[in-house]
Write an enzyme that holds these catalytic residues in place. Structure first.
Site, short mmCIF file in Angstrom:
data_model
loop_
_atom_site.label_atom_id
_atom_site.label_comp_id
_atom_site.label_asym_id
_atom_site.label_seq_id
_atom_site.Cartn_x
_atom_site.Cartn_y
_atom_site.Cartn_z
CE LYS A 1 -3.06 2.30 3.30
NZ LYS A 1 -4.24 2.00 4.13
CE LYS B 1 -1.29 6.18 4.87
NZ LYS B 1 -2.67 5.74 5.22
CG ASP C 1 -5.11 5.44 2.34
OD1 ASP C 1 -5.89 6.38 2.06
OD2 ASP C 1 -5.03 4.95 3.49
CD GLU D 1 -7.27 2.49 2.80
OE1 GLU D 1 -6.55 1.55 2.40
OE2 GLU D 1 -7.27 2.89 3.97
CG ASP E 1 -9.72 4.01 6.21
OD1 ASP E 1 -10.45 3.62 7.14
OD2 ASP E 1 -8.50 4.25 6.36
CE LYS F 1 -8.40 1.78 9.01
NZ LYS F 1 -7.83 3.14 8.88
CD GLU G 1 -2.95 -0.76 5.64
OE1 GLU G 1 -3.94 -0.78 4.86
OE2 GLU G 1 -2.50 0.27 6.14
#
Ligand code: MN
Length: 376
Positions: free
Chosen positions: A166, A168, A197, A223, A249, A273, A327
């Site tokens: 992933k 960032k 993301d 994301e 998210d 989450k 993750e």
């Protein structure tokens, strides 16, 4: 019958060192703080949960210090004398006492579930519906800036067995960011699965072209491309996308958000989450709503520590389908732990702990070593 009357609640802030600075869209961290929540019962069993915020309050508005205060001052007094098994009743009470505070409530609920699991000798995965898998593939998140160090880290992680990465994004101007991730993805290779993301930092127009670019270089998902309140924008991006998945998210936290996302066809998948959902049981509900509608569920992270990672792993192990993996890298970013046994990773996968409750126990010496002394 075991007596699971709660006799006390202990909260401890620990500051754990991390192995390298971790860069988000607007923010960078070099230690990660956790709130350990221990619920002591009359049966002599202590359940543990963990409050987290990914490097401060920027993500959810909740800080570790605020979580400690809301629990110590408001939620714990209402819990003492209650029955740890009365999860629904206790939850209703907390929601009357304090609006929101989802990460704090999640930590407290995990501690209760851990106590219940220990009493009955079953894992949280069993309490949450039963595990469908024993290991979870772990996607490696790369810091949002820098190319040489990120490349080295990506190559190392792929060699260790991670099959997905992933990026960032959002720390650089979009065009520079796109060039950076395209270059990295090309160098790391096409056998690896990529996700980007930007934490909602793009506007809709930027997101439209950025997503086309990411799709062209083979990314499988993006994301939270647009701000958290823009469910409609997410849905438009999803309509326009071809193969690339639009993942939510920040936009989808609690069960009501999951219903909204389904109603608006806002996304293809969601990073689930427990913290942002307000607890493992609410995250279970989020998962079930999304799965019913055919929306994928990804095992997201707020960079939980060892307790939070174990708790999340227990939930993700029960997912009917795990879209894009998970993750749960928190413990791999930390240079020490506060549990007796470290969590195990092998071939880029996290091995879900099988012991009762969350499946790991605190090492009180380690807790003492990392306990914050100035204010907590
Ligand atoms: Mn995210």
């Amino acid at each position: 019958m075991p007596n699971l009357t709660v006799s006390g609640v202990r909260t401890t802030i620990v500051d754990l060192p991390i192995v390298r600075p971790h860069r988000f869209a607007h923010h960078s961290i070099d230690t990660q703080s956790y709130l350990l929540v221990e619920v002591v019962t009359d049966a002599g069993i202590t359940g543990v949960g963990e409050g987290v915020s990914p490097g401060g309050p920027w993500w959810s508005g909740e800080s570790i210090e605020g979580q400690k205060d809301i629990i110590d001052r408001y939620l714990a007094p209402a819990l003492v004398g209650g029955d740890a098994e009365d999860l629904t009743g206790l939850r209703r009470q907390w929601d009357k006492i304090a609006f929101g505070n989802l990460f704090a409530k999640a930590a407290l609920e995990t501690a209760l579930l851990d106590a219940v699991g220990q009493v009955y000798g079953v894992s949280l995965a069993t309490l949450l519906g039963g595990a469908t898998r024993a290991t979870l593939p772990v996607r490696w998140p790369l810091s949002g800036a820098g190319t040489a160090q990120a490349l080295e880290e990506a190559v190392d992680r792929v060699a260790l067995g991670h099959k997905s990465i992933k990026f960032k994004m959002g720390a650089l101007a979009p065009a520079d960011d796109l060039r950076r991730v395209a270059e990295l993805a090309e160098k790391v290779g096409s056998d690896v699965d990529y996700l980007g993301d930007p934490n909602g930092t793009w506007d809709l127009r930027t997101a439209s072209w950025a997503i086309r670019e990411l799709e062209a270089i083979g990314f499988s998902a993006v994301e939270q491309p647009v701000p958290r309140r823009d469910l409609r924008g997410l849905g438009e991006l999803r309509e326009a996308a071809n193969r690339i998945d639009i993942m939510a998210d920040e936009s989808v936290c609690v069960p009501a958000d999951a219903l909204d996302a389904v109603g608006r066809r806002a996304c293809d998948s969601v990073a689930v989450k427990p913290g942002k959902a307000g607890g493992l049981r609410a995250a279970r509900l989020v998962t079930d709503v999304l799965d019913t509608a055919g929306i994928g569920t990804y095992g997201g992270t707020a960079i939980e520590g060892p307790i939070g990672t174990a708790a999340s792993a227990q939930l993700f192990a029960t997912f009917p389908r795990l879209a894009h993996g998970c993750e749960l890298v928190g413990p791999l970013l930390l240079s020490d732990t506060v549990t007796a046994e470290p969590l195990s990773y092998a071939d880029g996968e996290l091995i879900v702990p099988t012991g009762p409750g969350v499946g790991v126990r605190l090492d009180q010496d380690k807790v003492g070593r990392y306990r914050r002394r100035d204010r907590g």
